[in-house]
Scaffold this active site. Sequence first.
Site, mmCIF file in Angstrom:
data_model
loop_
_atom_site.group_PDB
_atom_site.id
_atom_site.type_symbol
_atom_site.label_atom_id
_atom_site.label_comp_id
_atom_site.label_asym_id
_atom_site.label_seq_id
_atom_site.Cartn_x
_atom_site.Cartn_y
_atom_site.Cartn_z
ATOM 1 N N CYS A 121 32.238 -21.100 -12.320
ATOM 2 C CA CYS A 121 31.539 -20.060 -11.577
ATOM 3 C C CYS A 121 31.655 -20.382 -10.102
ATOM 4 O O CYS A 121 31.136 -21.379 -9.631
ATOM 5 C CB CYS A 121 30.085 -20.037 -12.032
ATOM 6 S SG CYS A 121 29.033 -19.145 -10.939
ATOM 7 N N THR A 122 32.385 -19.576 -9.393
ATOM 8 C CA THR A 122 32.589 -19.830 -7.974
ATOM 9 C C THR A 122 31.310 -19.545 -7.217
ATOM 10 O O THR A 122 30.767 -18.461 -7.307
ATOM 11 C CB THR A 122 33.676 -18.895 -7.409
ATOM 12 O OG1 THR A 122 34.535 -18.521 -8.468
ATOM 13 C CG2 THR A 122 34.413 -19.544 -6.288
#
Lengths: 696, 205
Positions: free
Chosen positions: A554-555
Amino acid sequence: MSKFVKFSKLRSATDSTFWAKFVELKIDKFKLDEKSISIWGSYGLQSLNEDNSNPLTLDFTSFNEDVETVDNSLSVLCCGRMINTNTFEAFRQINPEKFIDSMGKDVINSIQDGTALQSPWKLSLFLVLAYSDLKKYKFYYWVAHPTPLRLPEMYYEESPKSINEEFRAKHVEDLCQGFLQLDSRTKNYFTVLLSEGDKMIIVDLATGVKAINTSNEKQSQEYNEIYFAFYDPCATSNPGWPLRNLLCLLCWHCPTYYFSKVIKFISIRGNKAQKSLVFAFRSRHYENYKNERDSLFLSNLVGWESNLNDKLGPTIVNLSDTMDPAKLSDRAVNLNLKLMKWRLVPHLDLEKIYNLKCLLLGAGTLGCAVARVLLGWGVNNITFVDNSNVSHSNTVRQSLYSHQDAVKHKYKAYAAKDAVLNIRPSINAEGVVLHIPMPGHVVGESMLESTKKSLEKLEELVENSDVVFLLLDSREARWLPTVLCAAKNKIAINAALGFDSYTVQRHGTRNFTNPISPDLEVRNPRGVDLGCYFCNDVTQPGNSQTDRTVDQQCTVSRPGLSQIAAGLAVELLITLLQHPLGIEAEALVRRDNISPSDTDLVGLLGCVPHTIRGSLWNYDTHLTITHRFTSCTACSVPIVAEYKNRGLSFVLDACNMPNYLEKLSGLEQILKRPDLDELCYALDNTSDDDEDDKKI
Amino acid sequence: MSMDGPGTITWDEFLENAERFVEMSSQISDGWELRGDKKMPGEAYVARKQKQYICSGNNLNDRLTPRYNDDSTDDFDFVLKQDPFEATCPIERPLVTEHHVLWSMSYSVPILYFNGWKSDFPGVNPISMEEAQSLVHNGELKYKDLSQAIHPILGTPFLHLHPCMSHELLQITSNSKNKLVSWLSTVAPAALNLKLRCEYCQLTI
Ligand SMILES: [Zn+2]
């Protein structure tokens, strides 16, 4: 022979309340009914422009059924019939001559059966033929004042006189007072009698006609003078149109008088009747006058108005500015943009921006932010593609979503669409829930059908767009859209975020089949030689999720970053669109020595880079170039050709077969070459990207 | 508050000029009135709504009058039965205009806002900005000067003349006893050919 009597035509006017009320009634009451409706029209007596004709005015009270609610002693009230066609075609196809003949029959009937004697407003019947374009708030209408074409000819017995010449002051006053005191419907037509005792008496038409006929029978005169009066909205030296039907009425009801005597008419003019004129007419001599009378109503009816272009045709009323609530917001939005055009960039092509069809792939932080900037530029067509739902963690960063969207767990594509419609109701917004097939994400049997549908839908969406924004959260999700944009030669704008760094880029053009490498020496390469997101990769996109820990999947970006990147992405696009070479514009790399006269590089809004990279760590922004790579796994000739040939089966192979794209593009061959190091050096020299960006 | 200097006019002076202007208007009954809140700087303005008629056939005037042709009416031009009783008379084209003279807080100059409608009633068939520009003599204004803007008090779109050129005009008219009138008489022709009666000239000397 003296002058032959002609009549001045009438003019009508509708105000915006008339159409506003009509729209309301059309929607709530008439619906698709095309039957004629009764309406009122009036000549206002407050008008100050007395040198000009007084238009028959239609407003919202025109539709009132009860005359008491319309009645206004400061006007002359007329009744009319209106037909509104449901389609423009039907409106065009109505024959105006047939229309007036059939709809105007009531005038003839009211004369023949004598009802007009008591109800003089029936003589001033008007007709309205209309078509209302409710979507555009544009109204076509054409008004007629029906009267028989045939009329026993009248000639001037003497020149018209003002009432001050005809009457003594007391009578002028009596006349003006008497007119103003009449009920607004009987102001149309009435009789003025001068009694033997020199008293002025104002009575209705029936009384006047009766006086004429009794004096005729008795061969004696009860009154010194009889005048027939009519309200005359015209201001020329000719009597106005309403006199025609009065003449017909007199011809019908007192023919002996009509064909033998001098008849005096008072044309009531001015808001207080003070400008009234007196006309004295005598009929032409007819051998068989009874015949003239009997054939009076055998003719056609005439009386269509001319419009302001002096043509026989409808008047067009455009009320979109005042009535259309969406247009109101539109105007305000456009005003800001137009100010930019008017004051700063006169040649700015706002139409082009307005008409642009934008496809936003991804409706997360970047998608929301890009949509906001597109709205700011007045872009009118936005389609969102996303397959996730709004969660509570999204709302603070993804600027189109509200708490309610998260509570309802709405699809982002739909929530984003609703949000932009809320901001600008007139916009064309769409939301499509769709999962984009990705290389390395194996498509099993169960997924086959949905993958096929997704591909078809995505192909259709790209085909119907002018610009595709790649705003997805993984690298491999950008692969298929990149292939599609290359195959369909669409503008692709790519934006990607790291924790504190971003990349914004336009893809090069790919409408060629030439596999030769571009000249790497050219300082500012054109669109055709610019690379795509995958052009500087030496591995094919794969499943980046599998070998990462959860926090890598998850950026997480610094919150301001998406706004910066989205702003750059849209501005890059707009600069591109306003550049004379468009997507082929030369890419800006070095900022020194920019010559404004270099029109291959500098457009209306300045220069267009290929890739903008920036970092919040040191607030650096730099421009780089990636050249088109002849073995790119997304945009090279073999890949695009294979996609065009095999479509779905190619996409499935790309998803399912390891290293399929590397083989197909020739990348695998290159990697085996002994001179690989030199090659990589050449590539690196033109793009100094850091490792951070590569992970995105 | 803005600085007073050449090429500007203070709110107090504007208001004083405006009141004299409206007094004169009521004497000659040409319809100008003061609207809004006089106690708040910039919140009151002089306004007039007017209906006039444009007669066809006057070639000299044609260039300076709006076009009444809408492309979509060109489809309709019926030829109907000849009517011997119909008098030929010139076509009367109504034009409703509204002119507002406001005071700009940021520029300390008067600003002219206006709208025009090619019909008997305001709101119906408005004159576009492009059309208003084409009506200016010899096209001496660029759209930089005549554009559209939101009326600061009413919040609706109006055509307006940008205040940037007013500084110069006010400088030229610095000897005037009523700068508002001097300025207005200079800019009026660019605003849908607004005409000021010559009586107003008395206010400036
Ligand atoms: Zn590529």
